[in-house]
Design a protein around this motif. Structure first.
Motif, mmCIF file in Angstrom:
data_model
loop_
_atom_site.group_PDB
_atom_site.id
_atom_site.type_symbol
_atom_site.label_atom_id
_atom_site.label_comp_id
_atom_site.label_asym_id
_atom_site.label_seq_id
_atom_site.Cartn_x
_atom_site.Cartn_y
_atom_site.Cartn_z
ATOM 1 N N TYR A 163 4.654 9.789 -27.980
ATOM 2 C CA TYR A 163 3.582 9.580 -27.006
ATOM 3 C C TYR A 163 3.582 8.159 -26.463
ATOM 4 N N TRP A 164 3.775 7.172 -27.354
ATOM 5 C CA TRP A 164 3.700 5.771 -26.925
ATOM 6 C C TRP A 164 4.787 5.459 -25.909
ATOM 7 N N VAL A 165 5.972 6.002 -26.138
ATOM 8 C CA VAL A 165 7.074 5.749 -25.206
ATOM 9 C C VAL A 165 6.754 6.386 -23.856
ATOM 10 N N ASP A 166 6.292 7.631 -23.875
ATOM 11 C CA ASP A 166 5.970 8.305 -22.612
ATOM 12 C C ASP A 166 4.884 7.540 -21.861
ATOM 13 N N PHE A 167 3.831 7.156 -22.586
ATOM 14 C CA PHE A 167 2.713 6.457 -21.958
ATOM 15 C C PHE A 167 3.181 5.137 -21.347
ATOM 16 N N THR A 168 3.920 4.360 -22.150
ATOM 17 C CA THR A 168 4.350 3.038 -21.689
ATOM 18 C C THR A 168 5.255 3.139 -20.471
ATOM 19 N N ARG A 169 6.143 4.126 -20.490
ATOM 20 C CA ARG A 169 7.071 4.263 -19.365
ATOM 21 C C ARG A 169 6.360 4.679 -18.095
ATOM 22 N N VAL A 170 5.437 5.637 -18.200
ATOM 23 C CA VAL A 170 4.714 6.057 -16.995
ATOM 24 C C VAL A 170 3.945 4.861 -16.433
ATOM 25 N N LEU A 171 3.398 4.058 -17.340
ATOM 26 C CA LEU A 171 2.620 2.903 -16.888
ATOM 27 C C LEU A 171 3.506 1.886 -16.159
ATOM 28 N N TRP A 172 4.615 1.497 -16.797
ATOM 29 C CA TRP A 172 5.433 0.415 -16.237
ATOM 30 C C TRP A 172 6.359 0.877 -15.124
ATOM 31 N N ARG A 173 6.813 2.118 -15.195
ATOM 32 C CA ARG A 173 7.813 2.550 -14.221
ATOM 33 C C ARG A 173 7.205 3.243 -13.011
ATOM 34 N N VAL A 174 6.002 3.822 -13.183
ATOM 35 C CA VAL A 174 5.432 4.586 -12.074
ATOM 36 C C VAL A 174 4.146 3.944 -11.572
ATOM 37 N N MET A 175 3.151 3.892 -12.438
ATOM 38 C CA MET A 175 1.799 3.542 -11.993
ATOM 39 C C MET A 175 1.716 2.111 -11.455
ATOM 40 N N LEU A 176 2.114 1.138 -12.277
ATOM 41 C CA LEU A 176 1.894 -0.251 -11.867
ATOM 42 C C LEU A 176 2.697 -0.655 -10.633
ATOM 43 N N PRO A 177 4.021 -0.399 -10.576
ATOM 44 C CA PRO A 177 4.742 -0.834 -9.370
ATOM 45 C C PRO A 177 4.265 -0.141 -8.105
ATOM 46 N N LEU A 178 3.995 1.159 -8.211
ATOM 47 C CA LEU A 178 3.555 1.916 -7.042
ATOM 48 C C LEU A 178 2.201 1.404 -6.553
ATOM 49 N N CYS A 179 1.291 1.183 -7.490
ATOM 50 C CA CYS A 179 -0.050 0.730 -7.122
ATOM 51 C C CYS A 179 0.004 -0.650 -6.481
ATOM 52 N N PHE A 180 0.836 -1.514 -7.016
ATOM 53 C CA PHE A 180 0.897 -2.879 -6.488
ATOM 54 C C PHE A 180 1.388 -2.877 -5.042
ATOM 55 N N VAL A 181 2.466 -2.151 -4.774
ATOM 56 C CA VAL A 181 3.031 -2.131 -3.419
ATOM 57 C C VAL A 181 2.059 -1.471 -2.449
ATOM 58 N N LEU A 182 1.508 -0.338 -2.855
ATOM 59 C CA LEU A 182 0.606 0.382 -1.956
ATOM 60 C C LEU A 182 -0.656 -0.429 -1.674
ATOM 61 N N ALA A 183 -1.115 -1.182 -2.677
ATOM 62 C CA ALA A 183 -2.323 -1.995 -2.481
ATOM 63 C C ALA A 183 -2.094 -2.994 -1.354
ATOM 64 N N LEU A 184 -0.894 -3.549 -1.267
ATOM 65 C CA LEU A 184 -0.631 -4.513 -0.198
ATOM 66 C C LEU A 184 -0.623 -3.825 1.174
ATOM 67 N N VAL A 185 -0.086 -2.610 1.215
ATOM 68 C CA VAL A 185 -0.138 -1.849 2.471
ATOM 69 C C VAL A 185 -1.600 -1.610 2.857
ATOM 70 N N TYR A 186 -2.410 -1.277 1.875
ATOM 71 C CA TYR A 186 -3.824 -1.020 2.131
ATOM 72 C C TYR A 186 -4.521 -2.262 2.681
ATOM 73 N N VAL A 187 -4.217 -3.428 2.107
ATOM 74 C CA VAL A 187 -4.850 -4.656 2.589
ATOM 75 C C VAL A 187 -4.443 -4.909 4.035
ATOM 76 N N TRP A 188 -3.170 -4.670 4.326
ATOM 77 C CA TRP A 188 -2.682 -4.820 5.702
ATOM 78 C C TRP A 188 -3.488 -3.925 6.655
ATOM 79 N N GLN A 189 -3.859 -2.738 6.186
ATOM 80 C CA GLN A 189 -4.618 -1.814 7.014
ATOM 81 C C GLN A 189 -6.111 -2.158 7.081
ATOM 82 N N GLY A 190 -6.560 -3.078 6.233
ATOM 83 C CA GLY A 190 -7.962 -3.500 6.331
ATOM 84 C C GLY A 190 -8.794 -3.343 5.072
ATOM 85 N N ILE A 191 -8.237 -2.787 4.005
ATOM 86 C CA ILE A 191 -9.035 -2.643 2.777
ATOM 87 C C ILE A 191 -9.147 -4.013 2.103
ATOM 88 N N PRO A 192 -10.365 -4.453 1.776
ATOM 89 C CA PRO A 192 -10.527 -5.788 1.195
ATOM 90 C C PRO A 192 -9.897 -5.908 -0.194
#
Lengths: 568, 235
Positions: A163-192
């Motif tokens: 479980y720990w390996v699955d959880f850690t990988r989903v966090l580092w490989r999927v959730m965090l990088p995707l969220c970070f990049v998309l958040a910048l796109v969102y700010v560009w579009q006007g989200i504070p």
């Protein structure tokens, strides 16, 4: 109409394309032999052995107990809000029942909110309690799907992964990088995205307008990628700061469907049964398209009662028409209908319109999708729920021809069916049981914003949303009472763990079995016929269970609307 | 349920709880630090560097004062301004601070009406708004009024109106400001935002930006006096 249908087709084609990319990436993440340096660092911090093999019970316990610890931490943060920094607006701590409800809500990936974000949470709690718990709930769900799929591919083995390996990988490989990049796109579009809590404006007509600000973009990304759904602001993704343009609206929709649809591809790749994965994807899509058509038709058709008093609801080049009460101009009817269908299919619960103000049939769609709980479904659990129905389908088909049913080369026996039925029954038992209790509870009437059939729908919607871990609401209901906070909190826990854990047990039990060779009597499950049968079983089980309740709510209201009967 | 897990020769048999509690507690703290502190702060830092203007709320400033956000609607009632959609937001009653009252476009507390389609209060409110809209804009008694002009938005802060809605208000604004219709019409055309890729969203007009453009064409003080003369003229 033609333009809207083109837009729908385009968005759904993008969903399929993104599902292939993300599905591959997830399959790689779950199967990769090598650990990233960040992951090794995380294992050291957690003090776990990534080489440990866990049986389903230990895997499930790790999920359950780590979720409990995360929920407790979130609860504590909400209870000491007054002592934390970044609280310019001076919001006090949540009460115990509300903080319990909120912490449960966000760890179970429900994100039901009995509070208004901008009027009661500080920027510190929006980050440290809410954003944090959204990551936890979603990541745990995707990890569980990884363990679940892996288990289905095992033969004669006890372990379903770590479980720990699955959880850690989903966090580092999927959730965090995707969220970070998309958040910048969102700010560009006007989200504070700021640590300031507010800006005070003097309007053109001289009034004082206080604008609430905060780290909204980093919140929006995980809210949708994680199929979470709670709003930074009270009116959620209808608020222009959460969803300023049609582009952000579409990105929200794509984010919500990303992981639930990708997991069908992951499933196909990990089990080397790609066709089976696409059959599941097609089953999702078929139900989705039907529900989308219903809500789009109902909302564009409008409300005859509004037409009678002079509101022009027919569509033209210069105006959207339709039932625009509780909707935003920039999305119109099409952008709203697609969002409504997506958020309740992928059990996100984010809203870009007030579901309470949908037409009766338009409001029936979100209710029905949450009752079925497997039209794409939430991150991880959606696929698990559909596979539960697939097992039920082979069982019913097997009964009809008098053979022991098989699924993915494994015999389905009494133990699996018992566990599947526990999960299939826990869902309606929670929804209908709590709704009945609330209807008898003397104080419920005071919480309703609408009475008559629509009032019943408000209560039914609350427990359906809680149990399905959706989180959207017929928001007229004042659910911030000890009774609602507690019972909806329990509904969310039942809905999450009474389906997730029994299905992990099914997976563990299938993993331990040996594969049987396909014979002439094997019912092939990677065919359009099976897909049709699967959808039929989902709709039949859902229909038999929930139609009476739907008849009392939206269906009666639809007839009342046509007859011109108003409710107090 | 775990009792039926058959023992296996290959797997060492330990309590399923063994060694779980520590990692569970540490995972909560670790994930909280990474996702609840580091991630939003890092995003804030980069966002403020790349797009400081939108990251801080797309504020519009005139001189030194903030007059609003491009994204958030404002309440307009004066005859020489275009009017936004109805808003269901509330706030403390100016007369009695202990009570709540309707305060349209209160950006501190977004709110929709949450009235269902058969709610008597909704139908009554729409009927009243249709009457007011016709009267304010000098329309005939049976004139069609665009639905979005008489229904409350979801957020209560909708910054936009439809093109049809704006066109019906043009005449009133032109009279109040004693400006030629052609000028108002071209302002409207310039402020109409189209669909994204010609496909997504609805054509719409940002009321605050349009009214700002009107004020830039004709300073507010002049507009107000022209508006009073205009009203006298109408009567």
């Amino acid at each position: 109409m033609q333009r809207d249908v083109t837009a729908f087709v385009l968005v759904l084609a993008l969903v399929a394309g993104l599902a292939m990319l993300m599905g591959r990436w997830l399959a790689h993440a779950f199967a990769d032999e090598r650990h990233w340096p960040l992951e090794r660092l995380s294992y050291r911090v957690l003090g776990i052995d990534p080489g440990e093999r866990m049986g389903w019970a230990r895997y499930g316990l790790a999920l359950l107990l780590s979720n409990a610890a995360m929920m407790t931490l979130g609860y504590l943060v909400l209870r000491v809000q007054g002592l934390l920094p970044l609280n310019e607006l001076g919001n006090p701590a949540q009460t115990p029942d509300l903080a319990f409800n909120t912490a449960v809500s966000f760890i179970t990936n429900t994100n039901w909110q009995a509070y208004g974000g901008e009027t009661s949470l500080s920027n510190a709690t929006q980050m440290l309690a809410i954003t944090f718990l959204m990551f936890c709930g979603a990541t745990a769900g995707v990890a569980a799907a990884g363990g679940f799929i892996r288990a289905l591919g095992r033969a004669g083995r006890q372990d379903i992964g770590n479980y720990w390996v699955d959880f850690t990988r989903v966090l580092w490989r999927v959730m965090l990088p995707l969220c970070f990049v998309l958040a910048l796109v969102y700010v560009w579009q006007g989200i504070p995205q700021t640590l300031d809590s507010r800006a005070v404006a003097t309007t053109l007509e001289g009034a004082r307008q206080q604008l609430v600000l905060g780290p909204v973009a980093s919140f929006e990304t995980i809210k949708h990628i994680g199929t979470n759904g709670g709003g930074f602001f009270s009116m959620n993704a209808a608020h222009p700061f959460e969803n300023p343009t049609p582009l952000t609206n579409t990105l929200h929709i794509l984010s919500m469907l990303l992981i639930p649809s990708a997991l069908t591809v992951t499933f196909g790749l990990m089990l080397a049964r790609r066709r089976q994965g696409w059959v599941f994807f097609a089953a999702f899509l078929l139900m989705f398209a039907g529900f989308l058509a219903l809500v789009y038709g109902a909302e564009q058709g409008g409300n005859p009662l509004l037409a009678q008093v002079g509101a022009e609801q027919s569509r033209s080049a210069a105006q959207p028409g339709g039932n625009m009460e509780g909707k935003e101009m920039r999305f119109g009817i099409a952008g709203t209908a697609l969002f409504v269908t997506t958020t309740t299919a992928a059990t996100t619960g984010s809203v870009n319109a007030m579901h309470d103000s949908l037409t009766p049939l338009g409001g029936l769609v979100p209710l029905a999708q949450m009752m079925l709980n497997c039209v794409f479904g939430g991150d991880g659990v959606g696929l698990i729920n559909l596979i539960q129905y697939a097992i039920l389908t082979v069982f019913l088909a097997g009964m009809m021809i008098g053979r022991t049913p098989e699924f993915l080369g494994k015999k389905i026996e009494a133990r699996e069916i018992k566990l599947v039925m526990l999960s299939v029954l826990a869902h309606p038992a929670s929804i209908l049981g709590f709704t009945a209790l609330a209807m008898l509870w003397p104080a419920t009437g005071a919480s309703l914003a609408n009475h008559g059939a629509h009032g019943f729908s408000e209560v039914l919607y609350a427990y359906t949303s809680g149990t399905a871990n959706n989180g959207s609401a017929f928001a007229g209901l004042n659910a911030n009472t000890p009774f609602f906070n507690t019972t909806i909190g329990l509904a969310m826990l039942i809905g999450r763990y009474f389906t997730l854990l029994p299905l992990l047990a099914v997976a563990g039990s299938l993993a331990a079995k040996h594969t049987v060779a396909e014979g002439p009597g094997t019912f092939p499950t990677a065919t359009p016929l099976f897909m049709g049968l699967l959808v039929f079983v989902v709709l039949t089980v859902g229909g038999l269970t929930f139609l009476p309740a739907l008849a009392l709510g939206p269906i009666v209201e639809h007839l009342q609307m046509l007859a011109g009967q108003l409710q107090p | 349920m775990n009792a039926s897990n058959a023992p296996s020769a290959r797997e060492p048999q330990v309590s399923p709880l063994h060694g779980l509690l520590g990692p569970c507690v540490r995972s909560a703290l670790f994930v909280a630090l990474v996702t609840g502190v580091a991630y939003p702060l890092a995003t804030t830092g980069v966002a403020q560097l790349l797009w400081p203007e939108t990251a801080s709320g797309s504020l519009i400033r005139q001189g030194g004062t903030v007059i609003g956000s491009r994204l958030i609607g404002q309440h307009f009632t004066a005859g020489h301004y275009f009017h936004p959609r109805p808003s269901a937001t509330t706030g403390p009653d100016p007369a009695d601070h202990g009570r709540t009252a309707g305060v349209p476009y209160n950006a501190a507390a977004s709110l929709g009406s949450n009235q269902g389609p058969t709610h008597a209060a909704l139908i009554e409110a729409v009927q009243q708004r249709v009457r007011n809209y016709r009267r304010t804009n000098g329309l005939a008694a049976g004139a069609a009024v665009p639905v979005e002009a008489v229904t409350a938005s979801a957020s209560g802060l909708d910054p936009h109106i439809s093109v049809a809605n704006a066109r019906l208000q043009m005449d009133r604004v032109a009279r109040a400001r004693q400006l030629p219709m052609s000028e108002i019409r071209s302002l409207l055309a310039r402020h109409t935002e189209g669909r994204w890729l010609g496909l997504l969203g609805e054509p719409r007009i940002n009321v605050l930006l349009l009214n700002l453009a009107l004020d830039a064409r004709q300073p507010p003080a002049t507009a107000a006096s022209a508006s009073r003369e205009g009203e006298a003229h109408v009567r």
